[in-house]
Design a protein around this motif. Structure first.
Motif, mmCIF file in Angstrom:
data_model
loop_
_atom_site.group_PDB
_atom_site.id
_atom_site.type_symbol
_atom_site.label_atom_id
_atom_site.label_comp_id
_atom_site.label_asym_id
_atom_site.label_seq_id
_atom_site.Cartn_x
_atom_site.Cartn_y
_atom_site.Cartn_z
ATOM 1 N N GLY A 181 0.758 -1.081 0.010
ATOM 2 C CA GLY A 181 -0.144 0.004 -0.110
ATOM 3 C C GLY A 181 0.851 1.239 0.152
ATOM 4 N N LEU A 182 0.154 2.367 -0.154
ATOM 5 C CA LEU A 182 0.900 3.645 -0.083
ATOM 6 C C LEU A 182 1.533 3.775 1.215
ATOM 7 C CD1 LEU A 182 -1.924 6.011 -1.707
ATOM 8 C CD2 LEU A 182 0.030 4.933 -2.780
ATOM 9 N N GLU A 183 1.125 3.494 2.336
ATOM 10 C CA GLU A 183 2.018 3.526 3.586
ATOM 11 C C GLU A 183 3.318 2.914 3.316
ATOM 12 O OE1 GLU A 183 -0.493 -0.199 4.101
ATOM 13 O OE2 GLU A 183 -0.759 1.668 3.187
ATOM 14 N N ASP A 184 3.268 1.844 2.687
ATOM 15 C CA ASP A 184 4.474 0.965 2.626
ATOM 16 C C ASP A 184 5.668 1.805 1.574
ATOM 17 O OD1 ASP A 184 3.670 -1.231 4.072
ATOM 18 O OD2 ASP A 184 2.321 -1.527 2.342
ATOM 19 N N VAL A 185 5.166 2.279 0.660
ATOM 20 C CA VAL A 185 6.112 2.953 -0.420
ATOM 21 C C VAL A 185 6.525 4.350 0.162
ATOM 22 C CG1 VAL A 185 4.349 4.154 -1.755
ATOM 23 C CG2 VAL A 185 6.443 3.392 -2.799
ATOM 24 N N GLN A 186 5.701 4.842 1.090
ATOM 25 C CA GLN A 186 5.765 6.062 1.822
ATOM 26 C C GLN A 186 7.034 5.593 2.610
ATOM 27 O OE1 GLN A 186 2.282 7.020 3.506
ATOM 28 N NE2 GLN A 186 1.557 8.406 1.651
ATOM 29 N N ALA A 187 7.049 4.838 3.496
ATOM 30 C CA ALA A 187 7.923 4.573 4.460
ATOM 31 C C ALA A 187 9.241 4.094 3.708
ATOM 32 C CB ALA A 187 7.640 3.222 5.369
ATOM 33 N N VAL A 188 9.260 3.551 2.629
ATOM 34 C CA VAL A 188 10.566 3.064 1.974
ATOM 35 C C VAL A 188 11.203 4.153 1.284
ATOM 36 C CG1 VAL A 188 11.392 1.908 0.050
ATOM 37 C CG2 VAL A 188 9.867 0.649 1.325
ATOM 38 N N PHE A 189 10.442 5.337 0.563
ATOM 39 C CA PHE A 189 11.087 6.296 0.027
ATOM 40 C C PHE A 189 11.623 7.227 0.934
ATOM 41 C CE2 PHE A 189 8.903 6.373 -4.557
ATOM 42 C CZ PHE A 189 9.385 5.240 -4.770
ATOM 43 N N ARG A 190 11.091 7.433 2.166
ATOM 44 C CA ARG A 190 11.448 8.378 3.112
ATOM 45 C C ARG A 190 12.736 7.709 3.875
ATOM 46 N NH1 ARG A 190 10.019 9.125 9.494
ATOM 47 N NH2 ARG A 190 11.112 11.040 9.823
ATOM 48 N N ASP A 191 12.970 6.283 3.837
ATOM 49 C CA ASP A 191 14.204 5.740 4.277
ATOM 50 C C ASP A 191 15.231 6.070 3.190
ATOM 51 O OD1 ASP A 191 15.452 3.925 6.360
ATOM 52 O OD2 ASP A 191 15.700 2.696 4.643
ATOM 53 N N MET A 192 14.967 6.341 1.969
ATOM 54 C CA MET A 192 16.000 6.384 1.145
ATOM 55 C C MET A 192 16.384 7.910 0.860
ATOM 56 S SD MET A 192 14.140 4.137 -1.923
ATOM 57 C CE MET A 192 15.357 4.273 -3.294
#
Length: 442
Positions: A181-192
Motif C-alpha cells: 500500500g501507499l503507507e509502505d512505499v512512503q516508508a521506503v521512499f522516506r528511508d531512501m
C-alpha cells in the motif's frame, strides 16, 4: 463487521453494456497463445464435476503499460506446462487447467471489455488480473457485477480498493487482491531520502490517472505524509498521460530548488520527462519514482542518465521466498527467464506466478470448478506462503486485501551499459537482503 456474503452488499455497476461486449468479442486478440476450448455452461452453483477448470488472465501486454506484461509469456507458458503435467486438485479430484489470456492494451475500457468476454463467452471459472489500477479495477468490477471470483495484484491496495468505491464495512464478495500500500512505499521512499543530505524540498510528478491521483491525494497520499515528516512539496498539478512537453513542471522544480523528485508516471512519460530535465538543467540529488522505473527497458532507453535512479522493489531474485506451486525460488524464476530470453528479469514475474499459486490454493478448497461461492469463501480465509512472500487475507488492511513486503532500490550501470537494480533500503523488511547503499544522483 458485515458478513462477507451480506445480501445487502451493493453490486458494482457494469461498465459495458452486453451489446457492446458481444460486438467487442469478435475483435479480441491476444499476443500470447490462448486456449479457447468448447465450453459447457454452468449456473455457478457448484457440483457439476467438470473435468477442467478455466482460468482467465488479463494484463497490459501492449501499449504504454506493456513493460508490465513483458514477461507474461514466460510465466504463462511455464505454468501451462506445469498444469499439463500435474493438473490441479478441486473437490478432492484432479482436474485439467486451461488458461485463457487477454490483452488490455493498456486501456481501462478494453480491460473491462475483455473481462466480460472471459465471463460471458469463455465461461471461465476464475479471473486473474495484474498491473496497475487501470487494469485491475475494471476487471474486478466486471467480476463483482457478474458474480465470478477474481484475484488481482500489482496495484497498490488503496487505488484498487477505494478506487472501486470500496467500503470497509461492506466488503466486495467476489474480488480479492494482494500487493503493498501507499503507507509502505512512503516508508521506503522516506528511508531512501534520509540517506542523502538534501534541503527536503520535493518535486512531484503526478499523472492524471488512478495511480497519480492516489499518490498525490491531498488527504491520504504523499503530500500530507511529506509534511508530517518535515518535507515540503512542489506540486505543479496533474498532467495528461502522453504529455510531450514537461517544461512547466521542470521550471517549477527549478524555481523552488527541489532536491528530491517523486512521481508515478508510465515508462514512456518518464523517459520524455527525464531527458528534458537533463536538457533544461534540472538534476535533483535524489529521485524515487514508482511504476516507470520498475523496468530495465526504461533504464536502457535513458543511457547514462539512468544511473542511481531509485524506485520501489516488490520482487527480485534476492527475495527469500519459494513458490507453493512448483517449489522454485525467486532466484530460480528470475534466472530461468534471463537464460531463456537473454533479458534482465522483471518484477512482475514473481507476482504473475503468485496469482496462479493463489488460484490453485483457492480452488483446492472448492467442491468443483464452478463452485463460485466456495472459491470466494476460500480466498477470504486464505493464508499462503508464495514466491512473493507470505499472504494472509484474514489480516487486512481492508477486507479482501492481503499485503506483500516492499523494499527500495537504485539502478546501477555496469561497464557494458546494462543496468542492475540494487536493493538499498530494507529497513521495513530486513529479511530481504540489501545489495548496496543509497547514493546521490551524479
Amino acid at each position: 463487521m458485515t458478513s462477507l456474503f451480506d445480501a445487502s452488499h451493493p453490486q458494482v455497476p457494469r461498465r459495458t453494456a452486453i451489446g457492446t461486449i458481444i460486438a467487442a468479442a469478435s475483435a479480441v486478440g491476444v499476443p500470447l497463445t490462448a486456449c479457447t476450448p468448447q465450453l459447457k455452461k454452468t449456473d455457478g452453483s457448484g457440483g457439476s464435476g467438470a473435468a477442467t477448470v478455466r482460468i482467465g488472465y488479463v494484463s497490459p501486454q501492449t501499449g504504454p503499460l506493456a513493460p508490465f506484461g513483458e514477461a507474461d509469456s514466460y510465466v504463462i507458458d511455464a505454468l501451462r506446462a506445469h498444469f499439463e503435467a500435474k493438473g490441479a486438485r478441486v473437490g478432492g479430484k484432479r482436474v485439467d487447467v486451461e488458461i485463457v489470456v487477454k490483452d488490455s492494451r493498456s486501456d481501462a475500457k478494453r480491460a473491462g471489455d475483455v473481462a466480460a468476454d472471459l465471463i460471458l463467452r469463455d465461461k471461465v471459472h476464475l479471473v486473474l488480473v495484474a498491473s496497475t489500477p487501470d487494469t485491475t479495477n475494471p476487471v474486478a468490477d466486471q467480476c463483482e457485477a457478474h458474480g465470478v471470483p477474481c484475484i488481482s495484484t500489482v496495484a497498490p491496495w488503496q487505488p484498487y480498493f477505494f478506487g472501486r468505491n470500496g467500503n470497509l464495512s461492506k466488503p466486495f464478495r467476489w474480488t480479492y487482491h494482494f500487493f503493498w500500500g501507499l503507507e509502505d512505499v512512503q516508508a521506503v521512499f522516506r528511508d531512501m531520502w534520509k540517506a542523502i543530505p538534501t534541503n527536503k524540498r520535493i518535486g512531484a510528478l503526478w499523472p492524471n490517472d488512478p495511480d497519480g491521483n492516489a499518490w498525490g491525494d491531498a488527504k491520504t497520499g504523499f503530500p500530507p505524509f511529506a509534511r508530517k515528516v518535515g518535507y515540503s512539496m512542489a506540486d505543479p498539478g496533474r498532467y495528461a498521460t502522453g504529455t510531450q512537453d514537461f517544461t512547466a513542471q521542470i521550471s517549477r522544480y527549478k524555481s523552488e530548488g527541489t532536491d528530491i523528485l517523486i512521481g508515478v508516471p508510465v515508462p514512456p512519460d518518464f523517459t520524455t520527462f527525464w531527458k528534458q530535465a537533463a536538457q533544461q538543467g534540472f538534476r535533483p540529488k535524489v529521485a524515487t519514482v514508482g511504476k516507470a522505473l520498475l523496468f530495465p527497458s526504461t533504464l536502457q532507453s535513458l543511457g547514462e542518465l539512468g544511473e542511481n535512479l531509485g524506485t520501489e522493489v516488490w520482487w527480485s531474485p534476492r527475495h527469500p521466498f519459494h513458490s507453493s506451486l512448483t517449489g522454485e525460488s525467486a532466484e530460480q524464476l528470475a534466472k530461468t527467464y534471463t537464460e531463456k530470453f537473454g533479458k534482465p528479469w522483471t518484477q512482475p514475474i514473481g507476482f504473475v506466478h503468485a496469482l496462479f499459486e493463489v488460484a490453485v490454493a483457492a480452488l483446492h478448497n472448492a467442491s468443483a470448478p464452478d463452485d463460485r461461492s466456495g472459491i470466494a469463501s476460500s480466498l477470504a480465509r486464505l493464508k499462503l506462503s508464495t514466491v512473493v512472500g507470505p499472504l494472509d487475507w484474514t489480516k487486512g488492511p481492508a477486507p479482501g486485501v492481503a499485503k506483500t513486503p516492499l523494499v527500495g532500490g537504485q539502478w546501477r550501470r555496469r561497464p557494458d551499459g546494462q543496468y542492475d537494480l540494487v536493493i538499498v533500503s530494507n529497513s521495513e523488511h530486513p529479511r530481504i537482503p540489501a545489495g548496496g547503499r543509497m547514493e546521490a544522483l551524479s
